[in-house]
Design a protein around this motif. Structure first.
Motif, mmCIF file in Angstrom:
data_model
loop_
_atom_site.group_PDB
_atom_site.id
_atom_site.type_symbol
_atom_site.label_atom_id
_atom_site.label_comp_id
_atom_site.label_asym_id
_atom_site.label_seq_id
_atom_site.Cartn_x
_atom_site.Cartn_y
_atom_site.Cartn_z
ATOM 1 N N SER A 238 16.851 -54.295 28.684
ATOM 2 C CA SER A 238 18.033 -54.034 27.853
ATOM 3 C C SER A 238 17.743 -54.187 26.365
ATOM 4 C CB SER A 238 19.176 -54.972 28.253
ATOM 5 O OG SER A 238 18.777 -56.325 28.101
ATOM 6 N N ASN B 150 23.295 -57.536 23.935
ATOM 7 C CA ASN B 150 24.223 -56.883 24.844
ATOM 8 C C ASN B 150 23.529 -56.501 26.146
ATOM 9 O OD1 ASN B 150 26.147 -54.639 25.886
ATOM 10 N ND2 ASN B 150 27.219 -55.489 24.117
ATOM 11 N N ARG B 151 24.281 -56.440 27.223
ATOM 12 C CA ARG B 151 23.710 -56.024 28.510
ATOM 13 C C ARG B 151 23.382 -54.536 28.527
ATOM 14 N NH1 ARG B 151 24.271 -59.142 33.150
ATOM 15 N NH2 ARG B 151 25.100 -61.226 32.807
ATOM 16 N N SER B 152 24.053 -53.787 27.648
ATOM 17 C CA SER B 152 23.851 -52.343 27.616
ATOM 18 C C SER B 152 22.704 -51.970 26.682
ATOM 19 C CB SER B 152 25.140 -51.649 27.146
ATOM 20 O OG SER B 152 24.891 -50.317 26.776
ATOM 21 N N GLN B 153 21.713 -51.270 27.231
ATOM 22 C CA GLN B 153 20.590 -50.814 26.417
ATOM 23 C C GLN B 153 21.062 -49.857 25.328
ATOM 24 O OE1 GLN B 153 17.366 -47.647 27.399
ATOM 25 N NE2 GLN B 153 16.617 -49.547 28.330
ATOM 26 N N MET C 77 24.035 -49.762 23.823
ATOM 27 C CA MET C 77 24.730 -50.492 22.770
ATOM 28 C C MET C 77 23.742 -51.240 21.877
ATOM 29 S SD MET C 77 28.159 -51.918 24.716
ATOM 30 C CE MET C 77 28.887 -52.534 23.202
#
Length: 398
Positions: free
Chosen positions: A275, A293-296, A298
């Motif tokens: 991530s 963040n957990r979202s790559q 983002m």
């Protein structure tokens, strides 16, 4: 800031309180003259009328600017009103202290109240006076604080973590919020690098005074002989531009984007997914790593925004017309580059190379308590240097 009774009795006697009151009343009067609350109220009325007009939000950028200006004026008016009220409270307390019929216990209570109010007023005035040195385009914005260990091996990585702690504590005392965007742990101790977002009014303006190389001299805790060790860490500061980054154009071909596993705490997710994202600006070599963040996706977007902000600031500092012309990093954590020396051994001293401001209270500096003095001194030094340069350039044109 309240004082203990014994301290108030010895430090804040009636004469001391009267002298402080006279000084602060003079400074408040100067502030009132500079800000002109009456004209500010008139300006606020006009802005409120403008904000209530039909179609005000049709141009969102302009409307947001008007709202921010109204907020600034309201804040200023509240501040001036509070200062006037505090002055009046102390004046009443002084009159009560001078009354012959008041007993010692009542007099002590009045002294404590007056002393406490004067301390609060002095702090608010100092903060306002310092903010007058912050007139830069981005000074009121939040900041991204980047810390990178430099020369000095494990000691430098430990030093980088000490600076991270110092700035986090300082931010807490300013009622700013902090969020660690990335943190690369050192092999034995400390950190290799970290990115921290600091949100609060004037966060960028204040922290811009900290940009540069910080040098530590101490007995190394990582050497069995305890020999004296010199370590370096670089501190960089970037404004949080928000929607303004949309106006900064950086070609995709100039960006090298890599993904990796996050290195900080975060449970199983951190260890199993890539991530974390590092974005490097190829022409300059500048890079930003984000993993909060957990979202790559983002993290990628955040990294690009932070990088754009850093490129914009460096372009302005180095007077480049185009971002693509920027070459190399602005801060190098190595010998001969320091803006401030922190000496823990053989004596204790923290001294700023630029402003000359110094203190022997190393512990207070590292706890974030005594950092304001360094920041204010550098802001004044920078302001005086810029003003002097403008005067010199003006004289050369005539």
């Amino acid at each position: 800031m309240s004082a203990e009774p014994a301290e108030a009795d010895s430090v804040a006697g009636a004469g001391v309180i009267k002298a402080q009151l006279q000084d602060l009343a003079k400074r408040v009067k100067q502030m009132m003259s500079a800000t002109d609350p009456a004209s500010q109220r008139s300006k606020l009325d006009k802005l409120e009328a403008q904000a209530s007009a039909e179609g005000f939000w049709d141009q969102q950028d302009k409307a947001a600017a008007v709202n921010q200006e109204m907020s600034d004026i309201n804040e200023l008016l509240e501040l001036t009103a509070k200062m006037q009220s505090q002055l009046e409270d102390v004046q009443v307390a002084v009159e009560l202290i001078d009354m012959e019929e008041s007993d010692r216990k009542e007099e002590q209570t009045f002294k404590l109240e007056a002393f406490s109010t004067l301390q609060q007023l002095a702090k608010a005035l100092e903060q306002w006076e310092t903010q007058q040195l912050l007139g830069g385009q981005y000074d009121k914005l939040g900041a991204i604080l980047s810390i990178q260990a430099g020369a000095g091996g494990t000691d430098a990585q430990d030093w980088a973590e000490m600076l991270l702690r110092m700035y986090t504590r300082w931010a807490d005392k300013q009622d700013f919020t902090t969020s660690v965007l990335s943190r690369a742990e050192g092999e034995e101790a400390g950190i290799k690098a970290a990115e921290v977002e600091v949100q609060g009014r004037y966060a960028f303006g204040y922290l811009s005074a900290e940009k540069g190389t910080h040098r530590l001299v101490r007995q190394s805790p990582f050497n069995v002989k305890g020999i004296r060790q010199t370590s370096f860490a670089a501190v960089d500061v970037t404004p949080v531009l928000g929607d303004q980054v949309k106006n900064i154009q950086v070609p995709d071909s100039d960006l090298d984007i890599q993904t990796m596993r996050a290195s900080g705490a975060g449970g199983q997710h951190v260890n199993k997914t890539e991530s974390a994202v590092r974005v490097r600006h190829i022409p300059s070599g500048l890079s930003v790593r984000i993993e909060d963040n957990r979202s790559q996706l983002m993290n990628k977007n955040k990294a690009i925004d932070v990088l754009k902000g850093r490129l914009l600031v460096i372009a302005q500092e180095q007077q480049f017309k185009e971002i693509k012309d920027i070459k190399g990093d602005a801060v190098k954590p190595d010998w001969g580059q320091q803006i401030r020396n922190y000496v823990f051994h053989p004596y204790k001293m923290v001294k700023d190379v630029r402003s000359g401001f110094e203190t022997s209270n190393v512990g207070a500096v590292m706890d974030g308590d005594a950092l304001d003095g360094f920041i204010e001194a550098q802001l004044r030094h920078r302001h005086n240097f810029t003003t002097g340069k403008q005067v010199q350039e003006g004289a050369q044109h005539h």
